[in-house]
Design a protein around this motif. Structure first.
Motif, mmCIF file in Angstrom:
data_model
loop_
_atom_site.group_PDB
_atom_site.id
_atom_site.type_symbol
_atom_site.label_atom_id
_atom_site.label_comp_id
_atom_site.label_asym_id
_atom_site.label_seq_id
_atom_site.Cartn_x
_atom_site.Cartn_y
_atom_site.Cartn_z
ATOM 1 N N ILE A 265 -7.736 -9.735 -3.234
ATOM 2 C CA ILE A 265 -6.462 -10.447 -3.088
ATOM 3 C C ILE A 265 -5.750 -10.556 -4.429
ATOM 4 C CG2 ILE A 265 -5.444 -12.683 -2.502
ATOM 5 C CD1 ILE A 265 -7.602 -12.991 -0.383
ATOM 6 N N ALA A 266 -6.503 -10.855 -5.497
ATOM 7 C CA ALA A 266 -5.895 -10.966 -6.823
ATOM 8 C C ALA A 266 -5.324 -9.630 -7.281
ATOM 9 C CB ALA A 266 -6.930 -11.471 -7.826
ATOM 10 N N THR A 267 -6.040 -8.543 -7.013
ATOM 11 C CA THR A 267 -5.552 -7.219 -7.401
ATOM 12 C C THR A 267 -4.275 -6.871 -6.657
ATOM 13 O OG1 THR A 267 -7.813 -6.468 -7.844
ATOM 14 C CG2 THR A 267 -6.139 -4.775 -7.516
ATOM 15 N N ARG A 268 -4.254 -7.117 -5.366
ATOM 16 C CA ARG A 268 -3.056 -6.813 -4.576
ATOM 17 C C ARG A 268 -1.873 -7.669 -5.030
ATOM 18 N NH1 ARG A 268 -3.780 -4.417 0.597
ATOM 19 N NH2 ARG A 268 -2.149 -5.774 1.407
ATOM 20 N N ALA A 269 -2.119 -8.930 -5.369
ATOM 21 C CA ALA A 269 -1.047 -9.796 -5.851
ATOM 22 C C ALA A 269 -0.465 -9.272 -7.161
ATOM 23 C CB ALA A 269 -1.563 -11.226 -6.027
ATOM 24 N N LEU A 270 -1.332 -8.799 -8.049
ATOM 25 C CA LEU A 270 -0.848 -8.246 -9.312
ATOM 26 C C LEU A 270 -0.060 -6.968 -9.080
ATOM 27 C CD1 LEU A 270 -3.922 -8.823 -11.667
ATOM 28 C CD2 LEU A 270 -1.681 -9.924 -11.801
#
Length: 786
Positions: A265-270
């Motif tokens: 989720i953090a990677t996709r948000a970035l």
């Protein structure tokens, strides 16, 4: 003085690791003290990150696969903008085409296709019948019962039918022909139009198929997106099963689930924040994250239960090696950013970011989850932990690992020479591998996509599409069209390949149509412009896709740029799509040489482009870039290793040991008739980043024993024996995780999974055998130099 300086340098090298060790111990104490706060922070950020990542989308456009300034893409976009920008789709079916009823059915289907929103125009046998009626109009008192184009005794009708064979129809077989309704689609409505055409093809029966660039991309992306979800579920499920069976501890499962979720989720948000879209190979992100997380969690699980060891000691011992492995993973993936192929560049950015997010997620979740009660593990593990003995799995093969490491260390000199020879021979052999330039080979032979295109290859002369743009004069003259036809004759005569049996299967332009029309007595006295204007009135969209006419349309003139101020004539070329890479490259170069050697009375140069040229250049660029990516990965991974060990020889040893499996796997690929494709071209850089994990843990244990006063040989052997279990279990997680990708129907994903799995399996063995030998060999050589 020289001796004092040398001793001073050695002292600083020896003190570097203890300083890092003291910092890691302080960091571990801090993490354990604030573990519940970190857990709450990790859980609290999930909501905002989930909201932020919702905007991430998959870009399905062909242009998204290339750099914006790629000259090959620019030529293709010039072709589209010059001739209206429409993309071509072919609705193919079998029928008794050259009969009155066959033409009637073809007209019905053509009308249905033409009425679909987004379809700008249609070319079919029914349309050709109308055009030929302009060439051979019926006499006032004629009792002709069938269209003039069906007249078997008319040589001009026969020439006209042959002219469009391969586009609107195939050769007649047993009274039946393959009919093709060529639909030109506005790219803005491509997805909607393709969906409607698929519905129509199903209505027409089992023999009707739909092919073309937008269909191929739509089907490919639908398959890959669904494939990404399936692979994510399969990878996570299998890896959790590996954890439960090998470690028998639900805490590792919980840690893996939490880290995979948060990191993804953090990677996709970035990615959303950076404006990066998911592309062709980015859909396997979750599977990649799962593999990296579980490989790290395996080390935590094994070390946690190596006797009565506290979580603080586990974190202090593994903080540095796990951080280094995440950094090397990120370096391996990030090296793909040197590629000119945009999906690979974005894949590199995304997975490198994911590797760093994995490190953050472990900081957030590992201390708290690993501190949960022991009853979450099996009784066998609890008993081993309480008794102060290592778990059985970690000692069962301890003696075998020790004996294997000792055997290799005793032959370190011979193995060092063997490593150098293997690297040289493997590098030479791999550099000679051929390239798969057919995008169609990215799908399995039994897929509906391949079946449809095989039918086009067999019945319509080839699915490969190339185009030549010729600068035309303001007024089309007979001399200009004659020059075009002479070029076409030279193009038809091209033969390449080892047997000189590879050439173009079809060459067509309006110059050919004009040559047929000029044979009609009534039209032989008018200028080519008049004849071409008549064709344009009968089939406007198709004619305007082959020649720019003055004032073609108000919309076109509003978008006119410097490229369309010059009139252009388009020559459409067809090739076999499944040609070997070298033959396709040679054919493209031969076409380009013939076109550029022709003399045109204009300042603009002719352009050779087309979908086949575009896709062949895509794969060729990727294969070319893989060596830069591998070199970049070796440089950055080597820099990380040198920083952690401060020993140049050990860095070279680790890089060599982890490069050999890559060379072996790629060499075997060529030996068994394989070719480099979208998947195999990425394994070098990725595998280096992942497989170096074992080297980092081995070198960490080796230096720890050296600081305790162990001899170098004993330290190398003991490190290989003691770290064998966690290294092998972590490698098992990597192999199982990537092996799930083998089931993908998208061949590059399957190839990537297979080759990376085999490479990582070989690397884990090499890190426990060859690496100890090379480390000792370099250690002895450095002593001799001193």
């Amino acid at each position: 003085m020289t001796g004092l300086r040398r001793r001073s340098r050695n002292t600083r090298k020896q003190n570097a690791r203890p300083l890092i060790a003291r910092h890691s111990a302080s960091l571990a104490k801090c993490l354990v003290r604030w573990r519940w706060f970190a857990l709450v922070l990790g859980l609290a950020t999930l909501g905002p990150l989930w909201w932020a990542q919702a905007g991430l989308r998959v870009n399905r456009e062909l242009a998204a696969m290339f750099a914006p300034d790629d000259p090959v893409l620019n030529d293709y976009q010039t072709l589209q903008s010059t001739f209206g920008g429409n993309v071509v789709v072919m609705l193919v079916y079998e029928d008794d085409l050259w009969s009155v009823d066959g033409v009637r059915r073809n007209r019905q289907w053509s009308t249905r296709v033409d009425s679909i929103e987004g379809v700008a125009g249609v070319l079919s046998v029914a349309k050709l019948v109308d055009v030929f009626a302009y060439l051979r109009p019926a006499l006032p008192f004629s009792n002709r019962s069938e269209p003039a184009l069906l007249d078997r005794g008319d040589p001009i009708a026969e020439q006209f039918r042959d002219l469009f064979e391969g586009y609107t129809h195939g050769p007649e077989r047993s009274g039946r022909s393959t009919a093709s309704i060529v639909a030109m689609i506005d790219p803005q409505f491509a997805s909607r139009a393709v969906g409607a055409l698929k519905t129509l093809s199903r209505e027409m029966g089992n023999q009707a198929v739909l092919v073309g660039e937008p269909v191929l991309l739509e089907d490919a992306f639908d398959m890959i997106v669904a494939d990404g979800r399936r692979l994510a579920i399969g990878t996570i499920s299998l890896l959790c099963l590996v954890i439960v069976v090998s470690l028998q501890d639900l805490r590792i499962v919980l840690l893996s689930a939490a880290s995979i979720t948060w990191s993804t989720i953090a990677t996709r948000a970035l990615m959303v924040a950076w404006g990066i879209e998911m592309s062709l190979v980015s859909t396997i992100l979750i599977a990649i994250v799962a593999v990296i997380v579980v490989a790290s969690a395996m080390h935590l699980g094994v070390q946690r239960f190596r006797g009565a060891v506290t979580i603080e000691r586990v974190l202090a011992g593994l903080a540095i090696p796990i951080s280094l492995t995440c950094l090397t993973d990120a370096a391996g993936f990030a090296s793909l950013m040197v590629s000119d192929v945009r999906p690979v560049t974005q894949f590199g950015v995304m997975t490198a970011t994911a590797a760093m997010m994995v490190m953050v997620s472990l900081v957030l979740f590992a201390p708290a989850i690993m501190s949960l009660p022991d009853r979450l593990s099996s009784r066998w593990v609890r008993n081993a932990s309480r008794s102060g003995h290592a778990v059985t799995m970690s000692v069962r093969h301890h003696d075998a690992l020790r004996s294997m490491a000792r055997w290799c260390v005793e032959r370190s000199g011979v193995l060092s020479v063997l490593v150098v020879v293997t690297v040289l021979i493997g590098g030479i052999y791999v550099s000679r591998l051929t390239t798969n330039t057919s995008f169609l080979k990215n799908f399995r032979d039994d897929s509906s996509i391949v079946s449809a295109y095989v039918r086009i290859e067999d019945r319509l002369g080839g699915a490969g599409v190339m185009d030549v743009m010729i600068p035309a004069p303001d007024q089309i003259t007979s001399e200009f069209l004659k020059t075009v036809r002479e070029l076409e004759d030279r193009l038809r005569a091209i033969r390449v390949g080892s047997q000189h049996d590879v050439g173009l299967t079809k060459v067509l332009s309006l110059a050919d149509a004009d040559a047929v029309a000029a044979q009609v007595t009534m039209l032989s006295f008018v200028s080519p412009e008049v004849r071409l204007a008549g064709m344009r009135s009968a089939i406007p969209t198709f004619a305007e896709a082959l020649l720019t006419f003055p004032n073609a349309s108000d919309d076109r003139s509003s978008q006119t740029d410097q490229a369309t101020e010059q009139r252009w004539l388009r020559i459409m070329l067809r090739t076999q799509e499944d040609l070997p890479g070298p033959d396709k490259t040679a054919l493209t170069e031969a076409v380009r040489n013939e076109v550029e050697s022709s003399v045109w009375k204009t300042s603009r140069r002719p352009v050779v482009t087309g979908y086949s040229v575009l896709m062949a250049n895509l794969v060729s660029s990727l294969v070319r870039d893989q060596w830069w990516a591998l070199t970049t990965a070796l440089f950055f991974v080597g820099a990380i290793l040198w920083w952690s060990t401060r020993r140049f020889g050990e860095m070279i040893a680790a890089l060599a040991v982890n490069t050999i499996p890559i060379l072996i796997v790629l060499a075997c690929t060529g030996l068994f008739g394989g070719e480099l494709d979208l998947g195999s071209a990425m394994i070098g850089a990725v595998s280096i980043g992942l497989s170096i994990d074992g080297s980092v843990h081995f070198l960490t244990g080796y230096h720890r024993r050296l600081r305790r006063g162990h001899a170098a040989v004993d330290a190398a052997i003991d490190s290989a024996a003691d770290l064998g279990a966690p290294i092998l279990l972590a490698s098992l997680a990597l192999v199982v995780g990537f092996a799930v990708l083998i089931t993908s129907p998208f061949v590059p994903t399957s190839t990537f999974g297979l080759l990376v799995s085999v490479t990582l399996g070989l690397s884990s063995i090499a890190n426990l055998t060859l690496l100890p030998a090379l480390v000792i060999a370099f250690s002895r050589s450095s002593k001799v130099m001193r």
